[in-house]
Scaffold this active site. Structure first.
Site, PDB file in Angstrom:
ATOM      1  N   ASP A  29       0.854  -1.186   0.000  1.00 41.02           N
ATOM      2  CA  ASP A  29       0.000   0.000   0.000  1.00 41.02           C
ATOM      3  C   ASP A  29       0.897   1.245   0.000  1.00 41.02           C
ATOM      4  OD1 ASP A  29      -3.211   0.571   0.966  1.00 41.02           O
ATOM      5  OD2 ASP A  29      -1.786   2.226   1.105  1.00 41.02           O
ATOM      6  N   ILE A  30       0.502   2.230  -0.803  1.00 38.27           N
ATOM      7  CA  ILE A  30       1.313   3.452  -0.951  1.00 38.27           C
ATOM      8  C   ILE A  30       1.274   4.313   0.316  1.00 38.27           C
ATOM      9  CG2 ILE A  30      -0.449   5.044  -1.895  1.00 38.27           C
ATOM     10  CD1 ILE A  30       1.593   5.669  -4.147  1.00 38.27           C
ATOM     11  N   ASN A  86     -13.133  -2.914   2.263  1.00 32.19           N
ATOM     12  CA  ASN A  86     -14.090  -1.826   2.452  1.00 32.19           C
ATOM     13  C   ASN A  86     -15.077  -1.776   1.293  1.00 32.19           C
ATOM     14  OD1 ASN A  86     -12.825  -0.797   4.838  1.00 32.19           O
ATOM     15  ND2 ASN A  86     -11.229   0.134   3.569  1.00 32.19           N
ATOM     16  N   VAL A  95     -10.802   3.221  -3.788  1.00 31.08           N
ATOM     17  CA  VAL A  95     -10.453   2.639  -5.090  1.00 31.08           C
ATOM     18  C   VAL A  95     -11.502   1.577  -5.404  1.00 31.08           C
ATOM     19  CG1 VAL A  95      -8.741   1.354  -6.417  1.00 31.08           C
ATOM     20  CG2 VAL A  95      -7.988   3.087  -4.765  1.00 31.08           C
ATOM     21  N   HIS A  99     -10.200  -5.073  -3.245  1.00 30.61           N
ATOM     22  CA  HIS A  99      -8.855  -5.370  -2.758  1.00 30.61           C
ATOM     23  C   HIS A  99      -8.945  -5.767  -1.297  1.00 30.61           C
ATOM     24  CE1 HIS A  99      -9.805  -1.073  -2.566  1.00 30.61           C
ATOM     25  NE2 HIS A  99      -9.170  -1.056  -1.392  1.00 30.61           N
ATOM     26  N   HIS A 101      -7.103  -5.745   2.119  1.00 36.81           N
ATOM     27  CA  HIS A 101      -5.993  -5.142   2.862  1.00 36.81           C
ATOM     28  C   HIS A 101      -5.451  -6.213   3.802  1.00 36.81           C
ATOM     29  CE1 HIS A 101      -6.924  -0.724   2.203  1.00 36.81           C
ATOM     30  NE2 HIS A 101      -8.110  -1.235   1.925  1.00 36.81           N
TER      31      HIS A 101
HETATM   32  P1  AMP Z   1      -9.765   1.596   0.188  1.00 30.15           P
HETATM   33  O1  AMP Z   1      -9.856   2.860   0.996  1.00 30.15           O
HETATM   34  O2  AMP Z   1     -10.189   0.367   0.908  1.00 30.15           O
HETATM   35  O3  AMP Z   1     -10.414   1.742  -1.168  1.00 30.15           O
HETATM   36  O4  AMP Z   1      -8.216   1.377  -0.039  1.00 30.15           O
HETATM   37  C1  AMP Z   1      -7.504   1.929  -1.081  1.00 30.15           C
HETATM   38  C2  AMP Z   1      -6.044   1.788  -0.708  1.00 30.15           C
HETATM   39  O5  AMP Z   1      -5.272   1.893  -1.884  1.00 30.15           O
HETATM   40  C3  AMP Z   1      -5.545   2.872   0.254  1.00 30.15           C
HETATM   41  O6  AMP Z   1      -5.026   2.251   1.417  1.00 30.15           O
HETATM   42  C4  AMP Z   1      -4.476   3.601  -0.550  1.00 30.15           C
HETATM   43  O7  AMP Z   1      -3.390   4.006   0.233  1.00 30.15           O
HETATM   44  C5  AMP Z   1      -4.081   2.555  -1.579  1.00 30.15           C
HETATM   45  N1  AMP Z   1      -3.573   3.064  -2.840  1.00 30.15           N
HETATM   46  C6  AMP Z   1      -4.123   4.007  -3.630  1.00 30.15           C
HETATM   47  N2  AMP Z   1      -3.376   4.187  -4.730  1.00 30.15           N
HETATM   48  C7  AMP Z   1      -2.346   3.321  -4.637  1.00 30.15           C
HETATM   49  C8  AMP Z   1      -1.225   3.029  -5.464  1.00 30.15           C
HETATM   50  N3  AMP Z   1      -1.011   3.663  -6.618  1.00 30.15           N
HETATM   51  N4  AMP Z   1      -0.352   2.077  -5.053  1.00 30.15           N
HETATM   52  C9  AMP Z   1      -0.543   1.446  -3.884  1.00 30.15           C
HETATM   53  N5  AMP Z   1      -1.589   1.661  -3.071  1.00 30.15           N
HETATM   54  C10 AMP Z   1      -2.469   2.598  -3.433  1.00 30.15           C
END
Ligand code: AMP
Ligand code: ZN
Length: 113
Positions: A29-30, A86, A95, A99, A101
């Site tokens: 995760d970024i 989520n 996003v 996914h 986590h």
């Molecule tokens: P959610 O809030 O469950 O949709 O989680 C989205 C996750 O994606 C968040 O924890 C972000 O930090 C992560 N995220 C968004 N863009 C990227 C990216 N380019 N590379 C890695 N993680 C990302």
């Protein structure tokens, strides 16, 4: 399709990939929320858990299996870890490509925020 996780899965956008196979990709995760914070995504674009269909069962099982493998590799399996998916606004989904986590390496609070 303008989906950041599809682009990471296809290699169009870089990410710190920790595992990949024909069905799934896992990457760091970024914006990590724990010492271990890895996202496990299916290559198939599914926007939210609401679009999961009966036929996706094997794919979802595979995501958990990948998560288990990574948890063991990162030595958090025995200590404990959290898997979170989520869905939509109030859960904080940002996003819209499902996914898992994988969070670990610290004590987690409950109830979650
Ligand atoms: P959610 O809030 O469950 O949709 O989680 C989205 C996750 O994606 C968040 O924890 C972000 O930090 C992560 N995220 C968004 N863009 C990227 C990216 N380019 N590379 C890695 N993680 C990302
Ligand atoms: Zn996607």
């Amino acid at each position: 399709m303008d989906c950041i996780f599809c682009k990471i899965a296809s290699g169009e956008i870089p990410a710190k990939i920790v595992y990949q196979d024909e069905k799934a990709v896992a990457f760091e995760d970024i914006n990590p929320q724990a010492p271990v914070h890895i996202l496990i995504v299916p290559r198939k674009h599914i926007p939210t858990v609401l679009e999961i269909e009966e036929g996706d069962g094997e794919l979802l099982g595979h995501l958990f299996s990948v998560a288990n493998r990574i948890a063991s590799e990162r030595e958090i399996a025995g200590r404990g870890f959290r898997l979170v998916m989520n869905c939509n606004r109030e859960a904080g989904q940002t996003v819209f490509h499902i996914h898992l986590h994988l969070l670990g390496g610290r004590t987690m609070g409950w109830p979650p925020g």
